[in-house]
Design a protein around this motif. Structure first.
Motif, mmCIF file in Angstrom:
data_model
loop_
_atom_site.group_PDB
_atom_site.id
_atom_site.type_symbol
_atom_site.label_atom_id
_atom_site.label_comp_id
_atom_site.label_asym_id
_atom_site.label_seq_id
_atom_site.Cartn_x
_atom_site.Cartn_y
_atom_site.Cartn_z
ATOM 1 N N MET A 72 0.844 -1.295 0.252
ATOM 2 C CA MET A 72 -0.066 -0.007 0.059
ATOM 3 C C MET A 72 0.742 1.460 -0.030
ATOM 4 N N ARG A 73 2.138 1.219 0.953
ATOM 5 C CA ARG A 73 2.598 2.209 0.898
ATOM 6 C C ARG A 73 3.080 2.607 -0.452
ATOM 7 N N LEU A 74 3.370 1.410 -1.496
ATOM 8 C CA LEU A 74 4.718 1.695 -3.043
ATOM 9 C C LEU A 74 3.669 2.430 -3.443
ATOM 10 N N THR A 75 1.973 1.764 -3.342
ATOM 11 C CA THR A 75 0.799 1.771 -4.445
ATOM 12 C C THR A 75 0.802 4.023 -4.457
ATOM 13 N N LYS A 76 0.983 3.869 -3.375
ATOM 14 C CA LYS A 76 0.534 5.292 -3.335
ATOM 15 C C LYS A 76 1.985 6.100 -3.060
ATOM 16 N N LEU A 77 2.899 5.887 -3.323
ATOM 17 C CA LEU A 77 3.988 6.535 -3.236
ATOM 18 C C LEU A 77 4.215 6.613 -5.704
#
Length: 600
Positions: free
Chosen positions: A244-249
């Motif tokens: 989820m963190r990478l997707t948002k980035l």
């Protein structure tokens, strides 16, 4: 039944002139009635090994496949190619299942795809018993072995199911990743004579392997996606939180990305997968819950943002790039801290001690892969029991960075391991060398060693990474499972005696991984996407990227020329020939621009 008939089907139905390596041997054995194990790399054309015999047999071919998404993709592709295929899985209700069984009894289908769990049901086995099954094709066959990286208990029901079927169908087991031990296990459980194994090797000539270390993961990924803009790829992470963190980035930096992990709502997960398959999003950020059996052929890169637990899992996931045979890239971003996460997963698992020790050893192999400066493909092939030459393509083979002489630092590490009498692991060795003052150092009187504090000017993390490098390069050996100890090898002893030097290379920069596409290719890709949306099938079901590139080379303007394009059979010609040739004709007869008209 002879091979000439198979060759005819290959050309007229699937549009290929020649079999790929291994396909002919497998199909020959299947047509001769032999139970067979086929070990072929991802993208090696395993599905044709049962689809072609299915079209030649009078009865039914049943394909056991572990994921619903794979079944739907393959059935869509077969139906689009004029081949009668269907599936039965948990996405259907009882009425739909009974309707399909009735159609199967009426002989309406050539191929049936089922999940392995179905064969655990007495009712379903009885229903299959009423069908004229000639061939049982078992995909991802490594799942049957407890020695494999992806063991699934549901696969154990297969041998019983085969015995219960009245037609006693012959068996074709297929996998892309099987060590020698796993291959033996598959043969034993499915009554396959080991002499009937066809193994084409594990090398992927179109896949460039790369390892990236000591770099900011986020920065590297963003730079990579900027340089390779618009290409389809998968980024794997080990936890849902990191996905989820990478997707948002990525979304924040205007990359068309979607997440996939087991914690998402089923509908969201299904929609995200469909958006990726239909080329609506370029990048899928996922845990390893995604991808097994995904048939999307135009994935140009796979990036592991965190290290996976085993080399088998890594190579299978990496192999999802370039299934169409075009140049593609598999990148492992390695940080030693990520191995601790995998360690935690093993510690918290319900495996018994023996399986845990095996898992720890497999994780050590992953660390060695990340730290070797030899050929990456050669390392993987050696693990699978295959001798090979350096590939000449991976990031190590093409590495032109300057090699630094680190013999003195290597001797300090090796000397420390000797002074510790090979009783400790990487962590303690790094602590002693950097002069740590903790309870363990004090209790064991390790500060009295002559090597204590020899590398006090370096960070503990850097020394630990150097130890990983020396282990991967064969100067040190890690012995044991959960808490491996270090011992000096013969190669390391030569360094200590001054008979050999140690060289290590310094960070790499992002480069474009695949060749740029032509303007015509982009036009054909847009046409393919529009047709796919109309028909509600993924674009690769219509034509693969490789077939579109072939169209750009051949520039077909009539039916005969269109049929000569790799991957175009009679059914595809009738469905799509005119509309694709119209685009090609328009491009071929565009008036020359002013610039090109006045050029020398």
């Amino acid at each position: 039944m002879d091979l000439a008939a198979a060759q005819q089907v290959l050309k007229t139905t699937f549009g290929y002139d020649e079999f790929r390596p291994g396909q002919k041997a497998v199909i020959e054995q299947v047509l001769a009635g032999e139970n067979t194990l086929a070990i072929m790399p991802t993208g090696g054309g395993k599905s044709l090994c049962y689809q072609i015999p299915a079209l030649l047999f009078t009865g039914l071919t049943v394909v056991v496949s572990p994921l619903i998404s794979l079944m739907k993709d393959q059935v869509d592709a077969l139906n689009d190619n004029g081949i009668a295929a269907t599936f039965i899985n948990s996405s259907l209700n009882n009425q739909e299942i009974n309707e399909r069984l009735q159609e199967l009894r009426a002989g309406d289908y050539t191929l049936l795809y089922v999940a392995p769990e179905r064969l655990d049901s007495e009712y379903f086995i009885q229903a299959l018993g009423q069908l004229p099954i000639d061939l049982l094709a078992i995909d991802e066959a490594h799942c049957i072995s407890q020695w494999g990286h992806d063991f699934r208990p549901s696969y154990l029901a297969l041998s019983t199911a085969i015995e219960q079927l009245p037609t006693h169908p012959q068996v074709l087991a297929l996998t892309a990743t099987a060590t020698e031990q796993v291959a033996q296990d598959i043969c034993q459980q499915l009554s396959i004579d080991p002499n009937e194994e066809v193994n084409t090797g594990f090398a992927r000539d179109n896949l460039n392997l790369a390892v990236v270390k000591d770099q900011d993961t986020d920065r590297y990924i963003l730079d990579y996606l900027k340089v390779n803009q618009g290409e389809a790829g998968i980024i794997y992470a080990s936890t849902r939180k990191e996905v989820m963190r990478l997707t948002k980035l990525l979304q924040k930096h205007h990359v068309k990305a979607a997440p996939y992990h087991a914690g998402l709502d089923d509908d969201v997960r299904r929609q995200n997968q469909e958006d990726f398959l239909f080329d609506r999003v370029d990048v899928m950020v996922a845990t390893n819950a995604f991808g097994m059996g995904i048939d999307k052929s135009n994935v140009r890169f796979v990036i592991h943002a965190q290290v996976p637990g085993t080399l088998e899992a890594y190579y299978q996931e990496a192999g999802r790039a370039g299934r169409d045979g075009l140049p593609s890239e598999a990148i492992l971003i390695f940080r030693p801290a990520d191995t601790q996460l995998q360690h935690f997963f093993i510690d918290e698992s319900e495996m018994d001690d023996e399986h845990k020790h095996r898992a720890y050893r497999k994780l050590q192999v992953m660390t060695q892969y990340a730290n070797t400066q030899g050929c990456l493909q050669q390392f993987i092939l050696k693990y699978f029991g295959e001798a090979s030459q350096p590939c000449g393509r991976c990031s190590n083979c093409t590495d032109e960075r300057e090699a630094m002489d680190i013999t003195t630092d290597a001797q300090k590490v090796l000397s420390c391991v000797v002074r510790l009498h090979s009783r400790f692991g990487k962590g303690v060795v790094a602590q002693v060398l950097t002069g740590a003052n903790n309870q363990r150092i004090r209790e064991s009187n390790l500060s009295e060693l002559s090597t204590y504090g020899l590398m006090a000017n370096q960070r503990q993390k850097s020394v630990a990474e150097l130890i990983d490098f020396l282990t991967a390069a064969g100067y040190l050996q890690a012995v044991g499972g959960q808490y491996p100890t270090l011992t000096v090898t013969q190669l390391g002893a030569d360094v200590l005696r001054g008979k050999a030097t140690v060289l290590r290379k310094t960070a790499r920069t992002v480069q474009q991984s695949v060749p740029e596409n032509s303007a015509l290719f982009e036009q054909l890709r847009t046409l393919r996407r529009n047709l796919a949306e109309e028909q509600q099938v993924p674009p690769f079901v219509i034509f693969s990227d490789k077939t579109l590139h072939s169209m750009c080379d051949v520039m077909p303007e009539d039916d005969a020329a269109f049929l000569s394009v790799r991957g175009v059979g009679q059914s595809k010609l009738e469905k799509y020939g005119e509309v694709f040739m119209a685009t090609i004709r328009a491009a071929a007869h565009e008036p020359a621009t002013a610039d090109s008209a006045t050029a020398d």
